[in-house]
Design an enzyme around this catalytic site. Structure first.
Site, PDB file in Angstrom:
ATOM      1  N   SER A 224       0.851  -1.192   0.000  1.00  0.00           N
ATOM      2  CA  SER A 224       0.000   0.000   0.000  1.00  0.00           C
ATOM      3  C   SER A 224       0.885   1.240   0.000  1.00  0.00           C
ATOM      4  O   SER A 224       1.692   1.412  -0.907  1.00  0.00           O
ATOM      5  CB  SER A 224      -0.955  -0.028   1.199  1.00  0.00           C
ATOM      6  N   HIS A 250      -2.677  -1.023  -3.324  1.00  0.00           N
ATOM      7  CA  HIS A 250      -3.806  -0.104  -3.176  1.00  0.00           C
ATOM      8  C   HIS A 250      -3.567   1.111  -4.075  1.00  0.00           C
ATOM      9  O   HIS A 250      -2.678   1.935  -3.810  1.00  0.00           O
ATOM     10  CB  HIS A 250      -3.938   0.352  -1.720  1.00  0.00           C
ATOM     11  N   ASP A 346      -4.560  -4.523   6.168  1.00  0.00           N
ATOM     12  CA  ASP A 346      -4.988  -5.354   5.054  1.00  0.00           C
ATOM     13  C   ASP A 346      -3.874  -6.323   4.671  1.00  0.00           C
ATOM     14  O   ASP A 346      -2.720  -5.928   4.496  1.00  0.00           O
ATOM     15  CB  ASP A 346      -5.342  -4.470   3.850  1.00  0.00           C
TER      16      ASP A 346
END
Length: 402
Positions: A224, A250, A346
């Site tokens: 991310s 992401h 995540d």
């Protein structure tokens, strides 16, 4: 020197703010730095702000708007405004110059100091502004292209090294397509290392991995915040033979495709944005499209992708957990899991499921992370078997996968 008006274009909000602050510390008094992270309104901002110099992340310069890439479009539409680009790869310089950039500056990696980068960026900015203002007015203006010869003639001679004229990039060397798969799907072209490239040395062991129950058939990576640069740092150092690699970063939809295109230009491995029905092939990398979860499943002895819209998981779509969970269920111990820099948690639960199925797992260490969130959550849960620095991650992946 009087104050300068600089337009800074960068998609990372954190680096956009940091770079603007560092530039203002070093630029002449009265200078203004206007920031822009959205390519949609950047042309309107140029008209309103009238910058003397544009500084642009090379990753954004290849974004296509209205059928045109930003950098070539700016260079032709605003020929009187010099454009300085920067990026992580030396190999991007030739492309940037051929697109019409005034200069290209290599940005240090995440573990290196940026002090020298900012100093050199300010020097180039001052030189570019001087070239723009000192160029003959009859040759510079709307619709008049500032040529490389004109730039060079207008540059202050003291300490100035003229840029090499741009040369067209050589076509990529392609091998014959792979043999047809049992499931009908045309095989993409396979990149080959040019004959002149030295043979990569066998990576030195970073740790002693546990004996794998199965050969590694798939590498799954999640990242991310700071992940685009981490992925570039890792993927540019990977060499065949390797299993197929699937990645969730992401990132918004448009940028996922552009990230894949940029990395494909920089890497030996073949890299593309993933799509439903793609067969995961060795030495190929598939990046999840923005706003779609990417999962894997077995079909006819092959690993295939499914990329579909879905509810956000941990406020993310695509989600690393969704990918890792599918890898744990479909591939089990035959997969290697890697979690990189990022905010939040995540991927932690999905990586734990992979490890519980027997998969070896790697996590980026705190010292080399831009944000030690996702790797920390995974490490704290017991999902990470080995913590590795970003610098050592390519060797760790290669060592484990082979």
């Amino acid at each position: 020197m009087q104050g300068l008006r600089i337009l800074l274009i960068e998609n990372s909000i954190y680096f956009l703010d940091t770079c603007a602050q560092e530039l203002l510390k070093r630029l002449p008094a009265g200078s203004l730095v206007e920031k822009n992270a959205d390519p949609v309104d950047v042309k309107a901002k140029i008209q309103l702000f009238r910058p003397m110099v544009i500084i642009m992340n090379f990753a954004m310069s290849v974004i296509t708007m209205d059928g045109n890439q930003l950098l070539p479009s700016f260079a032709s539409q605003y020929p009187h405004i010099p454009i300085i680009t920067y990026g992580l790869m030396d190999t991007s310089k030739k492309t940037a110059l051929s697109f019409g950039a005034f200069a290209y500056l290599k940005k240090p990696g995440p573990e290196q100091s940026l002090e020298g980068f900012y100093e050199e960026l300010v020097r180039l900015t001052a030189d570019a502004a001087a070239a723009s203002t000192s160029a003959p007015s009859t040759n510079v203006g709307p619709g008049a292209m500032v040529t490389k010869e004109l730039w060079t003639a207008a540059m202050p001679k003291k300490g100035w090294l003229p840029l090499a004229p741009p040369t067209p990039a050589a076509p990529a060397v392609q091998s014959e397509p792979a043999a047809a798969a049992p499931i009908t799907q045309p095989a993409p072209p396979i990149k080959t290392i040019p004959p002149s490239a030295p043979t990569p040395e066998e990576p030195k062991p970073i740790f002693i991995p546990a004996a794998n129950k199965q050969a590694i058939q798939l590498i799954a990576i999640g990242s991310s915040t700071g992940g685009t640069e981490a992925l570039s740092s890792i993927l540019t150092h990977l060499r065949p033979p390797l299993p197929g690699i699937v990645i969730v970063q992401h990132i918004p939809p448009m940028f996922s495709r552009l990230l894949a295109q940029r990395l494909n230009d920089e890497c030996v491995l073949t890299i593309k944005e993933g799509a439903t029905g793609d067969i995961v092939r060795p030495d190929h990398v598939y990046i999840a499209p923005g706003n779609k979860h990417m999962t894997v499943h077995r079909c006819g002895g092959q690993i295939m992708l499914d990329c579909s819209p879905g509810e956000p998981v941990h406020s993310c779509c695509p989600s690393v957990d969704v990918l890792f969970d599918s890898v744990a269920q479909e591939i089990g111990a035959g997969a290697l899991g890697v979690i990189l820099t990022g905010m939040g948690k995540d991927g932690a639960e999905g990586l734990l499921h992979m490890r519980q199925k027997g998969s070896p797992t790697l996590g980026q260490d705190q010292q080399s992370c831009v944000v030690y969130g996702m790797p920390k959550a995974a490490f704290d849960s017991g999902a990470v078997e080995h913590q590795v620095s970003l610098r050592d991650m390519p060797r760790a992946i290669t060592q484990t996968a082979r």
